[in-house]
Design a protein around this motif. Structure first.
Motif, PDB file in Angstrom:
ATOM      1  N   GLU A   1     -74.095   9.034  10.819  1.00 41.34           N
ATOM      2  CA  GLU A   1     -73.721  10.330  11.192  1.00 41.34           C
ATOM      3  C   GLU A   1     -72.485  11.153  10.990  1.00 41.34           C
ATOM      4  OE1 GLU A   1     -76.295  11.907  13.032  1.00 41.34           O
ATOM      5  OE2 GLU A   1     -77.487  10.626  14.112  1.00 41.34           O
ATOM      6  N   LEU A   2     -72.372  11.621  10.838  1.00 41.19           N
ATOM      7  CA  LEU A   2     -71.558  12.293  10.161  1.00 41.19           C
ATOM      8  C   LEU A   2     -70.449  12.886  10.719  1.00 41.19           C
ATOM      9  CD1 LEU A   2     -72.319  13.190   6.226  1.00 41.19           C
ATOM     10  CD2 LEU A   2     -71.557  11.018   7.727  1.00 41.19           C
ATOM     11  N   GLY A   3     -71.339  13.512  12.211  1.00 39.27           N
ATOM     12  CA  GLY A   3     -70.372  14.681  12.927  1.00 39.27           C
ATOM     13  C   GLY A   3     -70.240  14.100  14.056  1.00 39.27           C
ATOM     14  N   GLY A   4     -71.185  14.734  14.642  1.00 47.06           N
ATOM     15  CA  GLY A   4     -72.497  13.977  16.271  1.00 47.06           C
ATOM     16  C   GLY A   4     -72.505  12.518  16.018  1.00 47.06           C
ATOM     17  N   MET A   5     -72.442  11.712  17.104  1.00 44.30           N
ATOM     18  CA  MET A   5     -73.365  10.787  17.067  1.00 44.30           C
ATOM     19  C   MET A   5     -72.632  10.168  18.619  1.00 44.30           C
ATOM     20  SD  MET A   5     -71.217   7.596  14.990  1.00 44.30           S
ATOM     21  CE  MET A   5     -69.443   7.658  15.786  1.00 44.30           C
ATOM     22  N   ARG A   6     -72.650  10.305  19.568  1.00 46.23           N
ATOM     23  CA  ARG A   6     -72.286  10.015  20.950  1.00 46.23           C
ATOM     24  C   ARG A   6     -72.821  11.239  21.368  1.00 46.23           C
ATOM     25  NH1 ARG A   6     -67.424   5.425  20.228  1.00 46.23           N
ATOM     26  NH2 ARG A   6     -66.464   7.157  18.840  1.00 46.23           N
ATOM     27  N   PHE A   7     -74.221  11.133  22.708  1.00 45.41           N
ATOM     28  CA  PHE A   7     -74.711  12.427  23.741  1.00 45.41           C
ATOM     29  C   PHE A   7     -74.386  11.551  24.759  1.00 45.41           C
ATOM     30  CE2 PHE A   7     -75.951  12.803  19.408  1.00 45.41           C
ATOM     31  CZ  PHE A   7     -75.258  13.673  18.620  1.00 45.41           C
ATOM     32  N   PRO A   8     -73.302  11.714  25.721  1.00 46.58           N
ATOM     33  CA  PRO A   8     -73.675  11.886  26.802  1.00 46.58           C
ATOM     34  C   PRO A   8     -75.056  11.912  27.877  1.00 46.58           C
ATOM     35  CG  PRO A   8     -71.999  13.126  26.601  1.00 46.58           C
ATOM     36  CD  PRO A   8     -72.710  12.471  25.189  1.00 46.58           C
ATOM     37  N   ILE A   9     -75.358  10.850  28.854  1.00 45.62           N
ATOM     38  CA  ILE A   9     -76.777  11.663  29.461  1.00 45.62           C
ATOM     39  C   ILE A   9     -76.618  12.819  30.318  1.00 45.62           C
ATOM     40  CG2 ILE A   9     -77.856   9.573  29.604  1.00 45.62           C
ATOM     41  CD1 ILE A   9     -77.749   8.653  31.765  1.00 45.62           C
ATOM     42  N   SER A  10     -75.022  13.413  30.630  1.00 45.03           N
ATOM     43  CA  SER A  10     -74.140  14.603  31.323  1.00 45.03           C
ATOM     44  C   SER A  10     -74.882  14.950  30.961  1.00 45.03           C
ATOM     45  CB  SER A  10     -73.537  14.234  31.977  1.00 45.03           C
ATOM     46  OG  SER A  10     -72.415  14.007  30.631  1.00 45.03           O
TER      47      SER A  10
END
Length: 557
Positions: free
Chosen positions: A93-102
């Protein structure tokens, strides 16, 4: 509908600057609005095929407009998932890789596309299993915060106390949780006035909670921090930006997309919506475009003050449009395009050009199996752990697909000056440096013997289509953000400036977070719908309908 395996968020990305529930608008049974039949099929140019561009195109197509997407690089933008050759599910995952459930508006599209997600292996979480903190030559192994020396708990508690002392954090978070718009604005607007000119480091250093402690505590906070890791790369940023991250739960309960997050923009590209006007059943963005996005834009002009917009792509093709949405990073408008200055005010150009972007670098390798789960017979500890360090790698993360399946290591995830150290180096040299660092932390682990395939790396600042990873607003930049975010409200603009809209996380109040990109995309959708003579349904007001009442506080110029 929320995915059954994903927990409900404690808070959602409701405000605090603009208290509008985006996911309620896009999931309302009446739909987001409509345009007159005579506007059906009118063309809207969208510059950039990242998540903001894809959300704009998808929603405008559903309204009966004809979005035309231009992309100079890859479909997906900074949602870029690169697969390792020869292995199923091994993704960098070169860019965004962490996605908060909020991020509830973003997850609406994730769920619509049926994409699965799992808890991200952040430090000191169950998904990580174990964490190693290596600072000043001391290496500590932990599975929970309580496994670390008292200093780390003192740092965490001091930050919590600073938030309470400075900004009434518990009361503000409760107002966001309850979606009490009036209360959020009552608490947040004075904070904007008090903290616009002050940095994150100023917040820490001036707090009574940290002033009672040592410089070592502040140093540990910068290197290790709270939640996902160290925050020293953000110390120069405006404190307002950090408060939004804390307040909206962006650093909590993060997940990753199984198979790669690039599935989301690609899925919107190929999906055939269930509810759509004007276009025949089975229409998708891909079919509207004949299979591919158009090449990158090199020129944007307008015929007269109120005529059509004229776009030219890199191969010389010229097309006319009734509206334009730009989702690219703001500097690209100046560095890669002949973008007619008349289309934006000079105050807007000031805001776009003064936007400050942060550097970021990642390097990944694929390994034969998740060997880090092996237990050391002498200590009972896992052989390797998610690692936070003051050394060059800064953060190391592990991604697995099964006990005997190929897995992925993010050897180094660094920001700002640490990322710039990597920028001139080849991918192989980056791997060598990272392995040398990790060898000092794990002297008895031969990582190289497990590596298979070719490594993958990225430095976003060296990509001509990005020139940086994402916006990092400095103290005093609130007014610039106010101009950019509210640009979709165009009733008071001169005629020549109407019809061009801005979107993307760099326009949002929450740069680097996908929810900001989605929210500004939906602002632009409302703007285009209104520009085309459309309106929202009475029972489902859109962002522009509520902006005068719930929009950001104006600090004036």
């Amino acid at each position: 509908m929320q995915h059954p395996d994903r927990p409900a968020p404690e808070v959602t990305a409701f405000g605090p600057d603009f208290t509008f529930a985006y996911e309620q608008w896009i999931t309302h049974p009446d739909g987001i609005g409509s345009i007159p039949a005579e506007s059906h099929g009118r063309k809207v140019a969208i510059i950039g095929a990242g998540i903001a561009g894809m959300v704009c195109a998808y929603e405008l197509m559903k309204l009966g407009l004809h979005p035309v997407v231009y992309e100079a690089g890859q479909l997906g933008g900074r949602l870029r998932s690169q697969a390792f050759d020869g292995a199923d599910g091994a993704i960098a995952e070169l860019g965004g890789m962490r996605f908060p459930i909020s991020s509830t508006a973003f997850y609406h599209y994730v769920d619509t596309l049926g994409i699965d997600s799992r808890p991200f292996p952040n430090p000191l979480t169950a998904a990580a299993g174990s964490t190693v903190i290596d600072l000043a030559g001391e290496t500590l192994y932990a599975e929970t915060l309580d496994d670390l020396p008292p200093l780390y708990r003192e740092v965490s508690d001091a930050y919590d106390r600073a938030l309470e002392d400075h900004v009434q954090f518990s009361a503000l978070r409760a107002a966001v949780r309850d979606r009490d718009a009036a209360r959020v604005k009552e608490l947040w607007n004075p904070i904007v006035r008090d903290w616009d000119d002050r940095s994150f480091y100023d917040f820490i250093a001036s707090s009574d909670a940290f002033r009672r402690l040592t410089f070592r505590h502040r140093e540990v906070f910068g290197q290790v921090g709270f939640g996902t890791g160290g925050w020293d790369s953000d110390f120069a940023n405006t404190m307002l930006e950090i408060l939004r991250v804390n307040l909206l739960g962006f650093d909590d309960d993060q997940r990753y997309m199984v198979g790669g997050v690039q599935q989301v923009p690609r899925g919107l590209w190929t999906r055939q919506p269930d509810r759509m006007v004007h276009w025949p059943e089975g229409t998708s963005l891909q079919k509207l475009h004949g299979g591919s996005t158009l090449p990158g834009v090199v020129a944007v002009h307008r015929e007269g003050d109120e005529g059509p917009f004229v776009l030219r792509d890199r191969w010389g093709r010229t097309e006319r449009y009734d509206a334009v949405i730009s989702t690219c990073q703001s500097w690209v408008l100046s560095t890669a395009m002949d973008f007619d200055e008349r289309l934006l005010s000079q105050n807007m150009w000031m805001a776009l050009d003064r936007t400050r972007y942060m550097q970021s670098s990642k390097t990944f390798v694929m390994v034969d199996r998740p060997f880090w789960r092996d237990r050391d017979p002498a200590t009972g500890q896992e052989r390797m752990s998610v690692t936070l360090t003051d050394r060059m790698t800064r953060g190391t993360y592990f991604f697995e697909n099964g006990p005997d399946e190929p897995a992925v290591i993010c050897l180094t995830y660094s920001w700002m000056s640490d990322a710039l150290k990597m920028e001139p180096l080849s991918v192989n040299r980056r791997v060598e440096l990272a392995l040398d660092v990790l060898r000092k932390i794990y002297p008895h682990v031969d990582i190289a013997s497990h590596i298979v395939g070719d490594p993958i790396t990225v430095s976003w600042e060296s990509d001509e289509n990005f020139l940086g990873a994402f916006k990092g607003a400095l103290p005093g930049h609130y007014r610039y953000n106010y101009r950019m975010f509210g640009h979709f409200m165009q009733a008071d603009l001169p005629p020549q400036e109407r019809g061009v809209f801005l979107a993307g996380d760099g326009v949002s109040w929450t740069p680097a977070w996908v929810e900001g990109a989605v929210q500004t995309a939906l602002n632009a959708v409302w703007g285009v719908m209104t520009h085309m003579g459309g309106k929202t349904h009475a029972g489902n007001p859109g962002p522009g309908d509520l902006y005068p009442e719930h929009g950001p506080v104006d600090l004036g110029d």
